[in-house]
Design a protein around this motif. Sequence first.
Motif, PDB file in Angstrom:
ATOM      1  N   TYR A  60      42.919  50.167  43.649  1.00 51.70           N
ATOM      2  CA  TYR A  60      44.134  49.471  44.042  1.00 51.70           C
ATOM      3  C   TYR A  60      43.976  48.001  43.691  1.00 51.70           C
ATOM      4  O   TYR A  60      42.923  47.408  43.941  1.00 51.70           O
ATOM      5  CB  TYR A  60      44.409  49.624  45.551  1.00 51.70           C
ATOM      6  N   THR A  61      44.997  47.415  43.115  1.00 55.10           N
ATOM      7  CA  THR A  61      44.977  45.998  42.748  1.00 55.10           C
ATOM      8  C   THR A  61      45.853  45.221  43.726  1.00 55.10           C
ATOM      9  O   THR A  61      46.991  45.616  44.007  1.00 55.10           O
ATOM     10  CB  THR A  61      45.489  45.791  41.315  1.00 55.10           C
ATOM     11  N   VAL A  62      45.323  44.122  44.248  1.00 54.71           N
ATOM     12  CA  VAL A  62      46.066  43.306  45.209  1.00 54.71           C
ATOM     13  C   VAL A  62      45.687  41.851  44.992  1.00 54.71           C
ATOM     14  O   VAL A  62      44.573  41.539  44.561  1.00 54.71           O
ATOM     15  CB  VAL A  62      45.747  43.755  46.659  1.00 54.71           C
ATOM     16  N   PHE A  63      46.642  40.961  45.262  1.00 57.99           N
ATOM     17  CA  PHE A  63      46.418  39.530  45.132  1.00 57.99           C
ATOM     18  C   PHE A  63      46.463  38.887  46.517  1.00 57.99           C
ATOM     19  O   PHE A  63      47.121  39.410  47.430  1.00 57.99           O
ATOM     20  CB  PHE A  63      47.484  38.891  44.224  1.00 57.99           C
ATOM     21  N   PRO A  64      45.741  37.770  46.723  1.00 59.48           N
ATOM     22  CA  PRO A  64      45.770  37.104  48.030  1.00 59.48           C
ATOM     23  C   PRO A  64      47.191  36.829  48.502  1.00 59.48           C
ATOM     24  O   PRO A  64      48.049  36.406  47.709  1.00 59.48           O
ATOM     25  CB  PRO A  64      44.987  35.803  47.774  1.00 59.48           C
ATOM     26  N   SER A  65      47.458  37.085  49.780  1.00 55.21           N
ATOM     27  CA  SER A  65      48.758  36.922  50.450  1.00 55.21           C
ATOM     28  C   SER A  65      49.762  37.999  50.054  1.00 55.21           C
ATOM     29  O   SER A  65      50.853  38.033  50.608  1.00 55.21           O
ATOM     30  CB  SER A  65      49.360  35.536  50.207  1.00 55.21           C
ATOM     31  N   SER A  66      49.448  38.879  49.080  1.00 58.68           N
ATOM     32  CA  SER A  66      50.294  40.023  48.801  1.00 58.68           C
ATOM     33  C   SER A  66      49.649  41.245  49.464  1.00 58.68           C
ATOM     34  O   SER A  66      48.629  41.129  50.134  1.00 58.68           O
ATOM     35  CB  SER A  66      50.449  40.224  47.299  1.00 58.68           C
ATOM     36  N   SER A  67      50.248  42.411  49.281  1.00 49.97           N
ATOM     37  CA  SER A  67      49.712  43.582  49.957  1.00 49.97           C
ATOM     38  C   SER A  67      49.794  44.800  49.054  1.00 49.97           C
ATOM     39  O   SER A  67      50.586  44.841  48.105  1.00 49.97           O
ATOM     40  CB  SER A  67      50.468  43.847  51.270  1.00 49.97           C
ATOM     41  N   ALA A  68      48.956  45.775  49.350  1.00 48.72           N
ATOM     42  CA  ALA A  68      48.970  47.071  48.681  1.00 48.72           C
ATOM     43  C   ALA A  68      48.840  48.140  49.757  1.00 48.72           C
ATOM     44  O   ALA A  68      48.213  47.922  50.799  1.00 48.72           O
ATOM     45  CB  ALA A  68      47.833  47.171  47.667  1.00 48.72           C
ATOM     46  N   THR A  69      49.433  49.301  49.511  1.00 42.74           N
ATOM     47  CA  THR A  69      49.427  50.386  50.481  1.00 42.74           C
ATOM     48  C   THR A  69      48.560  51.529  49.963  1.00 42.74           C
ATOM     49  O   THR A  69      48.725  51.988  48.834  1.00 42.74           O
ATOM     50  CB  THR A  69      50.849  50.891  50.756  1.00 42.74           C
ATOM     51  N   ALA A 121      43.618  37.553  52.783  1.00 41.44           N
ATOM     52  CA  ALA A 121      44.065  36.191  53.094  1.00 41.44           C
ATOM     53  C   ALA A 121      44.029  35.329  51.826  1.00 41.44           C
ATOM     54  O   ALA A 121      43.247  35.575  50.907  1.00 41.44           O
ATOM     55  CB  ALA A 121      43.176  35.580  54.167  1.00 41.44           C
ATOM     56  N   ARG A 122      44.876  34.333  51.777  1.00 44.42           N
ATOM     57  CA  ARG A 122      44.901  33.408  50.640  1.00 44.42           C
ATOM     58  C   ARG A 122      43.841  32.333  50.896  1.00 44.42           C
ATOM     59  O   ARG A 122      44.108  31.258  51.413  1.00 44.42           O
ATOM     60  CB  ARG A 122      46.288  32.789  50.499  1.00 44.42           C
ATOM     61  N   ARG A 123      42.603  32.654  50.525  1.00 42.73           N
ATOM     62  CA  ARG A 123      41.477  31.761  50.771  1.00 42.73           C
ATOM     63  C   ARG A 123      40.668  31.605  49.499  1.00 42.73           C
ATOM     64  O   ARG A 123      40.472  32.561  48.745  1.00 42.73           O
ATOM     65  CB  ARG A 123      40.586  32.321  51.886  1.00 42.73           C
ATOM     66  N   SER A 124      40.190  30.381  49.291  1.00 47.02           N
ATOM     67  CA  SER A 124      39.461  30.092  48.065  1.00 47.02           C
ATOM     68  C   SER A 124      38.108  30.774  48.016  1.00 47.02           C
ATOM     69  O   SER A 124      37.546  30.965  46.940  1.00 47.02           O
ATOM     70  CB  SER A 124      39.285  28.573  47.899  1.00 47.02           C
ATOM     71  N   ASP A 125      37.536  31.160  49.169  1.00 53.10           N
ATOM     72  CA  ASP A 125      36.222  31.801  49.152  1.00 53.10           C
ATOM     73  C   ASP A 125      36.310  33.302  48.905  1.00 53.10           C
ATOM     74  O   ASP A 125      35.298  33.989  48.895  1.00 53.10           O
ATOM     75  CB  ASP A 125      35.475  31.535  50.458  1.00 53.10           C
ATOM     76  N   MET A 126      37.532  33.825  48.692  1.00 52.53           N
ATOM     77  CA  MET A 126      37.706  35.222  48.334  1.00 52.53           C
ATOM     78  C   MET A 126      37.800  35.320  46.808  1.00 52.53           C
ATOM     79  O   MET A 126      38.871  35.175  46.222  1.00 52.53           O
ATOM     80  CB  MET A 126      38.981  35.791  48.986  1.00 52.53           C
ATOM     81  N   ALA A 127      36.656  35.511  46.150  1.00 49.72           N
ATOM     82  CA  ALA A 127      36.598  35.489  44.694  1.00 49.72           C
ATOM     83  C   ALA A 127      37.247  36.745  44.123  1.00 49.72           C
ATOM     84  O   ALA A 127      37.181  37.820  44.723  1.00 49.72           O
ATOM     85  CB  ALA A 127      35.153  35.381  44.222  1.00 49.72           C
ATOM     86  N   PRO A 128      37.874  36.649  42.947  1.00 52.15           N
ATOM     87  CA  PRO A 128      38.410  37.845  42.296  1.00 52.15           C
ATOM     88  C   PRO A 128      37.286  38.826  41.998  1.00 52.15           C
ATOM     89  O   PRO A 128      36.156  38.434  41.723  1.00 52.15           O
ATOM     90  CB  PRO A 128      39.043  37.296  41.011  1.00 52.15           C
TER      91      PRO A 128
END
Length: 660
Positions: free
Chosen positions: A132-141, A192-199
């Motif tokens: 599953y692909t998800v971006f910070p502050s977005s969501s996936a189900t 969460a939209r946080r800089s320490d959450m690396a791709p």
Amino acid sequence: MAVFGRLDIQYPDGHADSHRLEGHVVCVGRAASNAIQLQDEAIADSHFRIDVYADAVCITDLGSESGTFVSGRRLQANTPRTLRAVEEIRLGALRLTYYQRSDSPTVAMPALGEQTQPAAIDFRASLDSGEYTVFPSSSATIALEVANLSRAEAGFRVETSGLPDDWIKPERVVFPLPANESSQLQFQIKPARRSDMAPGHYPLVISITRQSADDQVLQLVANIKLGGYSGLSLALAPALCQDGGEFGVFLLNQGNQPLQLALALSDRQGQLSSELTQDRVELSPGGRRRIKGKVWARRRPMIGSAVEIPFALIARTEDPSAYTVAAPARVRVQPRWSYRAAFVAAVALIAILLVAGAVFVRAPEPEITNFELSHDQIARGTPVQLDWVAANAQRYVVEVDRSRVAELPGDNDSFALETVKYGDPIEIALIALRDETSVISTQRLDIYEPVVIAKLEANKTAMLRRVTESLIIHWDITGAVSLEISRPLGFETVRESAAIAGRGEIELRGAPDDGFEIKLVAEDEIGTVVERTISIAVKDPECVPLHDALLYAGPDKGFQQIRLAVENVPVLARGAVAGGSWLQVELASGRMGWGISSNFECRGFGTGALAVIDDPPQLPTATASATPTASPSATAAPSLAAATNTPPSSPTSVASTADS
């Protein structure tokens, strides 16, 4: 030596290593003496240690400067933390993934694409996708399907692990499932939209357990691919520069991937020249940088008033997006001669011509050689101290965001500024004045709202054991950007307030077995965490016989009468049959028995709220037998009533006894 797990290491350049974990202690660090040696400047010589105990595997940070992060949270130094089946560990720019090894066929340690389905269990589970692909502050189900393959209804518990705690909702689901039927559950992944959450790739472990048989467990692993995002904060201070004076450029990478920036100064009229200590900057995720610059006018007017020339500091990303961020500012340019100075000069020149030997002496201009703040970041409401070194000033003016807050005599060199009414950030300016001449120096101050838990309370301090009741938790909190409230095992959430900062409440419903705690954990915008805990006691539920009540060996009058509950003497309620018509009670002597519910008055609860005993005693099924023709006829044994009202002709023992 026994292997207890695996540690996979992902390096920034893309290559990866895998290490088997064996023995009882595994040390990780930069020194050659470690079982796993990592060559990275951010890694300490002895960074962390993994210990194997009889019932758990624990990780301990050994006081490293850069820290050890497990599932997005930094470990407290020298404090063990239990590792779950799959955990992400961060050390500087390195991403490590721990996998637990188990001999059980239901606990697997697969690669992300593998899903195990043991054959010895009577249910099945599957995911709609493995990645599953998800971006910070977005969501996936994530859709999970569970099928009950048995011939009877069963209860199931679904739990998740491996991701940071605030990524997935819900983390735990309990539900019944009829025989030969399936059900689909959905989990929402929202990083969460946080800089320490690396791709990168993050493993999500989903464990499905049949509640009546805890040894029947399935584990599925989904690969969560976190995308990258960009964000740049740019500020220039002071926003009003002096001609030829220095300014500071403050850069903050708010994204989770590195930024390459090109810096340049732009003024539309082409009247200014500038220089920067750096014109190219590289920022790591969450990285900050401050560089210096200088700006001056190419030409100064001979006579007139001071003019302000606008300009902007431009930062452009050196990637295919090439987006730009601008910080506007102005430079104040003083003419060589003000109107007044020119007039004085003319008068002086005339005076020189008229009076030989007359000399014109120009008054010295004010100057500020140093201006500092006691803090560059402070909690709102905490005063900040302003200190400066200046000369030739008759008076000083202190401004906040270009609004005057104080005027001080020229012999002052400090000022205490209250911050209770300001937001984040503010620009503080010190202006030194002498006659019509002034000079300005500015500093930037970041102000944050500290987290304060003003209240955490429940509508009751004690609950009844194995009685289903509602528990309402209220809180009042300020300055929080996130909060968590622990929920006791077995309780369901009836309703929940969505408020983070301010007042909120949550209503829980359940039947506790033992006392428990409710913990509220809140975090402010700079990462300070505050906790508050309240304790809920559990006491035994009591019922009072309305009159002397017979107790039976089972929930039916066909069972043997075994003892007597005395009128108005309290007994403890231990459970009820479905529908609540019979109660199982415990007398003060500790003896148990079954009584008809209508013979008791229960204190503070209805019998329908009491926990149901699933397997109460059952009356044996009557079996017909042949009657011998040649034997004498049987004589009926006396009943309890007969033993009480009409004494038999011979001694007979009766099982009933009265207890209190």
